[in-house]
Design an enzyme around this catalytic site. Sequence first.
Site, short mmCIF file in Angstrom:
data_model
loop_
_atom_site.label_atom_id
_atom_site.label_comp_id
_atom_site.label_asym_id
_atom_site.label_seq_id
_atom_site.Cartn_x
_atom_site.Cartn_y
_atom_site.Cartn_z
N ASP A 1 102.41 65.27 118.67
CA ASP A 1 102.09 66.68 118.46
C ASP A 1 100.61 66.88 118.71
O ASP A 1 99.77 66.00 118.42
CB ASP A 1 102.46 67.11 117.04
CG ASP A 1 103.96 67.15 116.82
OD1 ASP A 1 104.71 67.14 117.82
OD2 ASP A 1 104.39 67.18 115.65
N ASP B 1 98.48 68.75 117.25
CA ASP B 1 97.64 69.05 116.09
C ASP B 1 97.43 67.85 115.18
O ASP B 1 96.92 67.98 114.07
CB ASP B 1 98.25 70.20 115.27
CG ASP B 1 99.68 69.92 114.82
OD1 ASP B 1 100.20 68.83 115.14
OD2 ASP B 1 100.27 70.78 114.17
N TRP C 1 112.20 75.00 114.73
CA TRP C 1 111.52 73.95 114.00
C TRP C 1 112.48 73.09 113.18
O TRP C 1 113.38 73.59 112.51
CB TRP C 1 110.48 74.57 113.05
CG TRP C 1 109.72 73.56 112.26
CD1 TRP C 1 108.60 72.90 112.63
CD2 TRP C 1 110.07 73.07 110.96
NE1 TRP C 1 108.19 72.04 111.65
CE2 TRP C 1 109.09 72.12 110.60
CE3 TRP C 1 111.12 73.35 110.07
CZ2 TRP C 1 109.12 71.45 109.40
CZ3 TRP C 1 111.14 72.66 108.87
CH2 TRP C 1 110.14 71.73 108.53
N GLU D 1 114.96 67.53 114.75
CA GLU D 1 115.04 66.62 115.90
C GLU D 1 114.51 65.22 115.57
O GLU D 1 115.04 64.21 116.05
CB GLU D 1 114.30 67.20 117.11
CG GLU D 1 112.79 67.10 117.11
CD GLU D 1 112.13 68.15 116.24
OE1 GLU D 1 110.89 68.09 116.07
OE2 GLU D 1 112.83 69.04 115.71
N ASP D 2 113.49 65.13 114.71
CA ASP D 2 112.95 63.81 114.36
C ASP D 2 113.98 62.99 113.57
O ASP D 2 114.09 61.77 113.77
CB ASP D 2 111.68 63.97 113.53
CG ASP D 2 110.53 64.54 114.35
OD1 ASP D 2 110.44 64.20 115.54
OD2 ASP D 2 109.75 65.33 113.81
N MET E 1 95.77 66.76 110.18
CA MET E 1 96.44 67.83 110.92
C MET E 1 95.50 69.03 110.99
O MET E 1 94.88 69.42 110.00
CB MET E 1 97.76 68.22 110.24
CG MET E 1 98.46 69.41 110.90
SD MET E 1 100.01 69.87 110.07
CE MET E 1 101.07 68.55 110.65
N HIS F 1 97.07 75.45 110.83
CA HIS F 1 97.43 76.59 111.66
C HIS F 1 98.65 77.27 111.05
O HIS F 1 99.38 76.70 110.24
CB HIS F 1 97.74 76.14 113.09
CG HIS F 1 98.87 75.14 113.16
ND1 HIS F 1 100.19 75.52 113.30
CD2 HIS F 1 98.87 73.79 113.11
CE1 HIS F 1 100.95 74.44 113.34
NE2 HIS F 1 100.17 73.37 113.21
N ARG G 1 102.43 78.95 111.37
CA ARG G 1 103.60 78.58 112.14
C ARG G 1 103.71 79.47 113.38
O ARG G 1 103.49 80.67 113.33
CB ARG G 1 104.88 78.70 111.29
CG ARG G 1 106.13 78.19 112.03
CD ARG G 1 107.36 78.28 111.14
NE ARG G 1 107.22 77.49 109.93
CZ ARG G 1 107.36 76.16 109.89
NH1 ARG G 1 107.63 75.50 111.00
NH2 ARG G 1 107.21 75.52 108.75
#
Length: 383
Positions: free
Chosen positions: A227, A229, A289, A292-293, A319, A322, A324
């Site tokens: 990712d 971030d 969101w 998937e992981d 991180m 931010h 969403r």
Amino acid sequence: MHQVGPGRQAMTRLMLGRTLERICKAVLLLCLIHFLIMMILYFDVYSQRFDLFRRNGSRTNTNVSAGTAHHYFLYNVTRANATAACLTTSPSPQPEDQQTPSPKPLPPCPESPPGLVGRLLIEFSSLMTMERVQKENPNVTNGGRYTPPDCRARWKVAIIIPFRHRENHLKYWLHYLHPILRRQKIDYGLYIINQLGEETFNRAKLLNVGYSEALKDSEYDCFIFSDVDLIPMDDRNIYHCYDQPRHFAIAMDKFGFRLPYAGYFGGVSGLSKKQFLKINGFPNEYWGWGGEDDDIYNRITLNGMKVSRPDVRIGRYRMIKHERDKHNEPNPQRFNKIQNTKNTMRKDGISSLSYRLVHVRRFPLYTNISVEIGKPPPRPFKG
């Protein structure tokens, strides 16, 4: 008879002796001059002959005369690697590149490179520009490629970042990660997989696209999925592949620097090409969101592999805070999909990937791959 006195006789003998002495000195001087001239001529001829030998030894495509061929023969037979061609009086011309010694193979890069510094100070308050990052990384070549100049990396790594509307985060990621990866002696290329349009975001599908497109660029055998971030806080967290699928981001500040749950595989992960194909890549049907992981973790365990992780003191990440993203809302179907991984992983993955490549642009620090990946299927009506 007139007799010469004893004094005059002594004077005559003295003058005669001096004359003879001068003659002897002159003769010796002439001999010395002759000797010096002979030595100069000798070394001049010797140097010319040596120069001819040297040129004949290094340029076999130059013809030698019959008078120097014998010396060329004697010079070459004394070399340990002389070939049969050197034993002829008129060596046949050979390509010049055959006479150039091949460079010594590079040693393998150490598992723990000596240039690592350990714990890093990561902050996001300073102004970051792409121009600044580019000046910081002059050794990164166009498209975000880097190869260690002094050793042979164990893996050829493609680093893949799913992306949309995160330009500011990307600057910080490039600022921190390029120097880290260079210190880690990683042979890598960086790929930003940009989802065009404003349809629902699909992280895992973009990772599949990155895998597919990176292999068009080079023969990568290791893939790091990150990712944009997430920044590692310790450069001893080496970004290459391992004997088992690797989960790098195990201690984020977001979760109090601890693993949120045992099956967590999010943030930053790595799989070899063999491991990736064994699980049929990542699922394509997780729109929005989450989920998937966990599906990827299930695929790994269902295929008889285990997740490897660094020490918790090394696998720490910060991180970039931010809000969403729009069109990346939580996927309400993710829990049902996770439970069906065993049934879906063979038909949903890299083998079923479809997308439209719009353009590939190579920037000094990364390669941008913009794609259209479609949109999610209609959600079932709840009656």
